[in-house]
Structures are given as structure tokens and as C-alpha cells.
Design a protein around this motif. Structure first.
Motif, PDB file in Angstrom:
ATOM      1  N   UNK A  27     -12.930   3.916   1.333  1.00 58.17           N
ATOM      2  CA  UNK A  27     -11.758   4.237   2.305  1.00 58.17           C
ATOM      3  C   UNK A  27     -10.638   3.339   2.336  1.00 58.17           C
ATOM      4  N   UNK A  28     -10.534   2.265   2.206  1.00 62.25           N
ATOM      5  CA  UNK A  28      -9.424   1.508   1.979  1.00 62.25           C
ATOM      6  C   UNK A  28      -8.292   1.956   0.948  1.00 62.25           C
ATOM      7  N   UNK A  29      -8.976   2.263  -0.482  1.00 59.23           N
ATOM      8  CA  UNK A  29      -8.428   2.822  -1.292  1.00 59.23           C
ATOM      9  C   UNK A  29      -7.846   4.226  -1.283  1.00 59.23           C
ATOM     10  N   UNK A  30      -8.655   4.944  -0.430  1.00 58.55           N
ATOM     11  CA  UNK A  30      -8.139   6.313   0.046  1.00 58.55           C
ATOM     12  C   UNK A  30      -6.942   6.192   0.993  1.00 58.55           C
ATOM     13  N   UNK A  31      -6.919   5.381   2.012  1.00 53.41           N
ATOM     14  CA  UNK A  31      -5.810   5.370   2.909  1.00 53.41           C
ATOM     15  C   UNK A  31      -4.961   4.850   2.115  1.00 53.41           C
ATOM     16  N   UNK A  32      -4.901   3.790   1.198  1.00 51.55           N
ATOM     17  CA  UNK A  32      -3.847   3.408   0.489  1.00 51.55           C
ATOM     18  C   UNK A  32      -3.099   4.216  -0.277  1.00 51.55           C
ATOM     19  N   UNK A  33      -4.041   5.325  -1.163  1.00 52.70           N
ATOM     20  CA  UNK A  33      -3.771   6.063  -1.839  1.00 52.70           C
ATOM     21  C   UNK A  33      -2.960   7.332  -1.380  1.00 52.70           C
ATOM     22  N   UNK A  34      -3.576   7.727  -0.122  1.00 53.49           N
ATOM     23  CA  UNK A  34      -2.878   8.930   0.753  1.00 53.49           C
ATOM     24  C   UNK A  34      -1.544   8.269   1.280  1.00 53.49           C
ATOM     25  N   UNK A  35      -1.351   6.979   1.403  1.00 54.22           N
ATOM     26  CA  UNK A  35      -0.093   6.659   2.075  1.00 54.22           C
ATOM     27  C   UNK A  35       0.976   6.865   0.736  1.00 54.22           C
ATOM     28  N   UNK A  36       0.418   6.633  -0.506  1.00 61.96           N
ATOM     29  CA  UNK A  36       1.536   6.882  -1.755  1.00 61.96           C
ATOM     30  C   UNK A  36       1.624   8.275  -1.853  1.00 61.96           C
ATOM     31  N   UNK A  37       0.572   8.816  -1.472  1.00 60.57           N
ATOM     32  CA  UNK A  37       0.547  10.352  -1.654  1.00 60.57           C
ATOM     33  C   UNK A  37       1.671  11.256  -0.598  1.00 60.57           C
ATOM     34  N   UNK A  38       1.133  10.689   0.571  1.00 59.34           N
ATOM     35  CA  UNK A  38       2.174  11.355   1.632  1.00 59.34           C
ATOM     36  C   UNK A  38       3.455  10.747   1.554  1.00 59.34           C
ATOM     37  N   UNK A  39       3.717   9.524   1.162  1.00 53.77           N
ATOM     38  CA  UNK A  39       5.042   8.670   0.907  1.00 53.77           C
ATOM     39  C   UNK A  39       5.781   9.823   0.094  1.00 53.77           C
ATOM     40  N   UNK A  40       5.144   9.992  -1.321  1.00 58.67           N
ATOM     41  CA  UNK A  40       5.706  10.788  -2.014  1.00 58.67           C
ATOM     42  C   UNK A  40       6.200  12.161  -1.695  1.00 58.67           C
ATOM     43  N   UNK A  41       5.229  12.797  -0.778  1.00 59.80           N
ATOM     44  CA  UNK A  41       5.857  14.162  -0.152  1.00 59.80           C
ATOM     45  C   UNK A  41       6.650  14.011   0.777  1.00 59.80           C
ATOM     46  N   UNK A 173      -5.811  -0.771   5.033  1.00 62.90           N
ATOM     47  CA  UNK A 173      -5.536   0.546   5.679  1.00 62.90           C
ATOM     48  C   UNK A 173      -3.992   0.077   6.681  1.00 62.90           C
ATOM     49  N   UNK A 174      -4.038  -0.903   6.907  1.00 66.35           N
ATOM     50  CA  UNK A 174      -2.682  -1.330   7.927  1.00 66.35           C
ATOM     51  C   UNK A 174      -1.658  -1.288   7.135  1.00 66.35           C
ATOM     52  N   UNK A 175      -0.994  -1.691   5.840  1.00 66.21           N
ATOM     53  CA  UNK A 175       0.193  -0.982   5.364  1.00 66.21           C
ATOM     54  C   UNK A 175       0.465   0.214   5.218  1.00 66.21           C
ATOM     55  N   UNK A 176      -0.865   0.948   4.727  1.00 68.04           N
ATOM     56  CA  UNK A 176      -0.836   2.407   4.412  1.00 68.04           C
ATOM     57  C   UNK A 176      -0.445   3.240   5.771  1.00 68.04           C
ATOM     58  N   UNK A 177      -1.025   2.792   6.858  1.00 70.57           N
ATOM     59  CA  UNK A 177      -0.465   3.595   8.121  1.00 70.57           C
ATOM     60  C   UNK A 177       0.740   3.300   8.662  1.00 70.57           C
ATOM     61  N   UNK A 178       1.062   1.867   8.671  1.00 73.25           N
ATOM     62  CA  UNK A 178       2.553   1.462   9.183  1.00 73.25           C
ATOM     63  C   UNK A 178       3.558   2.110   8.268  1.00 73.25           C
ATOM     64  N   UNK A 179       3.243   2.121   6.934  1.00 73.65           N
ATOM     65  CA  UNK A 179       4.445   2.585   5.989  1.00 73.65           C
ATOM     66  C   UNK A 179       4.490   4.313   6.402  1.00 73.65           C
ATOM     67  N   UNK A 180       3.542   4.968   6.719  1.00 78.36           N
ATOM     68  CA  UNK A 180       3.703   6.492   7.080  1.00 78.36           C
ATOM     69  C   UNK A 180       4.354   6.600   8.356  1.00 78.36           C
ATOM     70  N   UNK A 181       4.059   5.753   9.292  1.00 80.23           N
ATOM     71  CA  UNK A 181       4.913   5.515  10.588  1.00 80.23           C
ATOM     72  C   UNK A 181       6.391   5.432  10.503  1.00 80.23           C
ATOM     73  N   UNK A 182       6.577   4.371   9.652  1.00 79.88           N
ATOM     74  CA  UNK A 182       7.945   3.822   9.285  1.00 79.88           C
ATOM     75  C   UNK A 182       8.754   4.628   8.404  1.00 79.88           C
ATOM     76  N   UNK A 183       7.962   5.440   7.412  1.00 76.92           N
ATOM     77  CA  UNK A 183       8.790   6.559   6.702  1.00 76.92           C
ATOM     78  C   UNK A 183       9.205   7.570   7.586  1.00 76.92           C
ATOM     79  N   UNK A 184       8.569   8.214   8.561  1.00 74.95           N
ATOM     80  CA  UNK A 184       9.176   8.976   9.557  1.00 74.95           C
ATOM     81  C   UNK A 184      10.197   8.601  10.262  1.00 74.95           C
ATOM     82  N   UNK A 185      10.240   7.193  10.686  1.00 71.71           N
ATOM     83  CA  UNK A 185      11.180   6.699  11.690  1.00 71.71           C
ATOM     84  C   UNK A 185      12.477   6.644  10.701  1.00 71.71           C
ATOM     85  N   UNK A 186      12.286   5.907   9.596  1.00 71.17           N
ATOM     86  CA  UNK A 186      13.688   5.613   8.976  1.00 71.17           C
ATOM     87  C   UNK A 186      14.078   6.652   7.874  1.00 71.17           C
TER      88      UNK A 186
END
Length: 452
Positions: A27-41, A173-186
Motif C-alpha cells: 500500500x505504501x509503495x502503491x501510494x508513493x507510485x500513484x504519487x509519481x504517476x499522478x504527478x506525471x499526469x 503515504x504522507x509525502x505522496x498525498x501531500x505532494x498531490x495536494x501541493x501539485x494542484x495548488x502550486x
């Protein structure tokens, strides 16, 4: 000292333990990978396809420095797991203190070096043409947060070694979720472009570090170190280094692979080919999360029971981990063979990239069902403290087979030669690992070696 939960690694059923360890890791790797994936999207749609290639250029550099933390974490965690299994608690504490000191010294030194040669490094890793400026912007900002990421990676491995996989999962999970939220804002709201993507990543590393620090300072952790534990002990540093070098060497080879791939693909197909590889690379990080989760869950169980000389449990752990990982890898294979174009369209609307990427993705994942043996086999030697075979087996796929293949095959088959190098190297590395793992089991893990 009160009874510690890590002792469960030596008593609970292997199936239950592996699920207990692997699911949170997955789950941790999934969330981190989703972060990289969604960040790329996000980057692809809000900034452009060139921005995807720019991030791909930077990743091997920042990941290599962060991998120092992972290397020190996994190397030290192998010692900690075996120390806890053999009731040597003071050695576990001293190891953890040495891990912290080593991580800080090495990563900060490399960040200073990396910031001193920004232009040369970005260019060397494929940041050419239109890719250079966005890559430089992203690289410079992200590098400031890499020492924090390294400390998080190190701490995450130690948390798992304590037998607390859920807390390790939260740390991922924390940096992944945080990164996605900050991506949207920044990026989307404030329109900061590549700088916004970089700051979102860096701040998320800080949030992860704060959580890991809280864990070890709270009553959740069993490893209550003192100031004296931070002083480097030669024997422990040597053992951390020899085992951690396996992980570091793997990441170093990954970084070298990115260097070759970005440059070779740029020469063969320009920015479109580099972008296609960036998308496939994201899927390599994302799609393999369940298999990598099993591998991460396997490490503390194998290390603890080997330290306790319970060889029957070690054999059972190896067999169960390979079975679980193989089933999951086959599922990943089926999905990627069926839907490569739909996956590509999630990242970009660029027609040329959409045309080229699906075929590349099918070749890259063609041998996925068999890689469980290679991953678990190399991880086993690292878990039991045998650094040399762990290093050689870890380097087998990319170092001994893949890099030579991508340097030779494109001369005869062009860009196709790059993509077919992936399954060929997977097959060869799996055969080599299977041989050495089977030999090690028959020699070291014989039933009669179990304590009475």
C-alpha cells in the motif's frame, strides 16, 4: 527490557506474517507510485509533454542520493533484524545510531556537490534541447529536499525491521498525498509551472521526515537510542556498508541506465522517445508495487528467523514469497498487455507519444511473470547478511545484461533493440538467480541445521 513485537516474526505463521508485512508495504509503495504517476499526469497536462521528459532526466540524480538513505536503511535493518532475532538489543541500537550519522554525512555532501555542477549533470543525463531549462529548474529545487527523503527512506526500513509495517506504510503515504495536494495548488492554481512541481515534491519530503522523527521519538519505537549510539563504530559501519552497497549499487546502475537510455533514445527518436520512456518508467515504478511489497515484507521475516537459526521458517518464507510475488506479477503482466494505449493516454495527448509508447510498454513488461524469483532471490542474500552474492545478483539484470544489451542491440535493430533488451535481461537474470538461490538453500538451509 519488555517483550518486543518484533518477536512475532519468529512465531506467527509465515503466510500471516508475509501478508501482515507485505500488505502495508504494498500500500505504501502503491501510494508513493500513484504519487509519481499522478504527478506525471498533472505535469503532462498542466505544463506539457516536455516537462515529463525533464522530470525523467532529474530522477536518477535525486533518486541516487536518496538511495543512500535506502541503502543505509536496508543494510542496517538487516543487522537490526538479525540482532533482534538473536537477542542482541544493544547492537540493534548502535546500528540505528550509526545509520542516522552515515545518512546525514553522505547525503548532505552529495547535495553540495550536485548543486555545484548543475548544468553539467543535467546535460549529461539527457537534459538537452527544450528539455534543459525545465529540468534544471526542477533539479535545483528538489535537490534541497533530498537529504530529508534519504532520512525517511532509512527510517522506513528500520520501522519495518521492528515489525511495525503499518507505521512504515504511513511514512510512505504522507509525502505522496501531500505532494498531490501541493501539485494542484502550486501548478494548477498558482501557475508556478516546473518550480511549483519541484516545491510540492520538496515540501512533501519535509512532511514525511517530520512523521518519521515523531515515530522514533515517541513510545511507538523500540529503538530508544542515546547520544553515544551516534558515534561511528568501524565494524558496524563496515557491515552496514557492505550490505547497503547492494541497494546503492542497484540504484547507481538504475541511474546509469537512465543516463544511457535518455541519451540513446534522444539520438534515435528525439524528445518523443525520451517521453515514451518516461511514461514506461513511471509504469515500472507503479505497476510493480505488489511484487515490491512482497519483497519488502520478506526481508525482516527472513532476516529475523535466520538470526534465530530457524532455517525451516526461512525456507518456508522464501517459497511463500516467491509464490505470492509470481501471482501478483502475472496479474500486472495481463493488465499491461491488454491496456497499454489507454494507460498512455492518461499521461498525455501528444499523438506521436501515444503512437510509440504502447509497443514499448509491451516489450518492457514481456517477462514480468518470472521476475519474482530474481527479486526474492537477491533480497534473500541481503536479508541474511551475505553481501557479495546479494550484490552480484542485484547487478545481474541491469548491470551485467541490460546495459550491454542497450549498447549493442540498437546498432542492429534501432529503437526496437532498446525495448527488447528489457525482457531478454529479465529472463537471463532470473535463470542466474534461480541457480544460485537453489544452491544456497540446498547447502545452508538443510532441515538438519534447525536447532532442536
Amino acid at each position: 527490557m519488555s517483550k518486543i513485537s518484533s518477536q512475532d516474526l519468529g512465531t506467527q505463521s509465515i503466510q500471516k506474517l508475509l501478508i501482515k508485512q507485505a500488505v502495508p508495504a504494498s500500500i505504501g509503495i502503491l501510494v508513493m507510485s500513484l504519487n509519481i504517476l499522478v504527478d506525471t499526469i498533472f505535469v503532462g497536462h498542466w505544463i506539457g509533454a516536455t516537462a515529463i521528459a525533464a522530470i525523467n532526466v532529474v530522477l536518477p540524480v535525486s533518486f541516487f542520493i536518496a538511495a543512500l538513505g535506502m541503502a543505509i536503511g536496508i543494510g542496517g535493518s538487516s543487522i537490526i533484524s538479525r540482532a533482534l532475532g538473536s537477542q542482541h538489543y544493544e547492537k540493534a541500537l548502535k546500528t540505528f545510531g550509526n545509520q542516522i550519522t552515515l545518512t546525514l554525512l553522505l547525503t548532505i555532501s552529495l547535495v553540495v556537490l550536485g548543486l555545484s555542477f548543475v548544468d553539467n549533470i543535467v546535460n549529461a543525463f539527457g537534459g538537452k534541447g527544450a528539455i534543459f531549462e525545465p529540468a534544471k529548474t526542477y533539479y535545483t529545487i528538489v535537490l534541497y529536499g533530498v537529504p530529508l527523503l534519504a532520512l525517511c527512506m532509512m527510517g522506513n526500513s528500520v520501522i519495518r525491521a521492528e515489525g511495525k509495517p503499518k507505521f512504515a506504510m504511513y511514512a510512505m503515504m504522507i509525502p505522496s498525498v501531500g505532494n498531490l495536494l501541493l501539485d494542484y495548488i502550486f501548478i494548477n492554481v498558482l501557475d508556478y509551472g516546473m518550480a511549483g512541481a519541484a516545491w510540492a515534491t520538496t515540501i512533501s519530503y519535509g512532511a514525511c521526515f517530520a512523521y518519521v522523527l515523531w515515530f522514533f521519538l515517541s513510545k511507538k519505537s523500540e529503538l530508544k537510542i542515546r547520544v553515544s549510539h551516534f558515534g561511528l563504530t568501524p565494524n558496524i559501519v563496515k557491515e552496514i556498508g557492505s550490505l547497503g552497497f547492494v541497494t546503492l549499487a542497484r540504484q547507481a546502475v538504475v541511474s546509469i541506465t537512465y543516463l544511457f537510455m535518455n541519451n540513446i533514445l534522444y539520438d534515435l527518436g528525439g524528445e518523443t522517445s525520451v517521453t515514451a520512456y518516461a511514461i514506461v518508467g513511471r509504469m515500472l515504478m507503479f505497476a510493480m508495487f505488489p511484487v515490491l511489497g512482497v519483497t519488502q515484507g520478506f526481508l525482516p521475516i527472513a532476516g529475523f528467523n535466520y538470526g534465530a537459526r530457524n532455517y525451516a521458517r526461512v525456507r518456508s518464507t522464501i517459497n511463500t514469497a516467491i509464490k505470492y510475488a509470481a501471482v501478483l506479477a502475472t496479474g500486472v503482466f495481463v493488465l499491461l498487455m491488454l491496456f497499454p494505449e489507454a494507460i498512455t493516454r492518461m499521461f498525455t495527448t501528444d499523438v506521436e507519444v501515444i503512437k510509440q509508447t504502447p509497443s514499448a510498454m509491451r516489450w518492457v513488461f514481456a517477462a514480468t511473470p518470472i521476475i519474482a524469483v530474481q527479486l526474492i532471490g537477491a533480497a534473500y542474500f541481503q536479508a541474511i547478511g551475505k553481501a557479495v552474492p546479494a550484490l552480484l545478483l542485484t547487478l545481474t539484470r541491469q548491470g551485467f545484461f541490460f546495459i550491454p544489451l542497450i549498447l549493442i542491440l540498437p546498432k542492429f535493430y534501432g529503437e526496437l533493440g532498446v525495448w527488447i533488451s528489457f525482457p531478454i535481461s529479465d529472463i537471463l537474470a532470473t535463470l542466474v538467480t534461480a541457480y544460485f538461490l537453489n544452491r544456497e538453500i540446498s547447502r545452508t538451509l538443510k532441515p538438519e541445521r534447525n536447532p532442536i
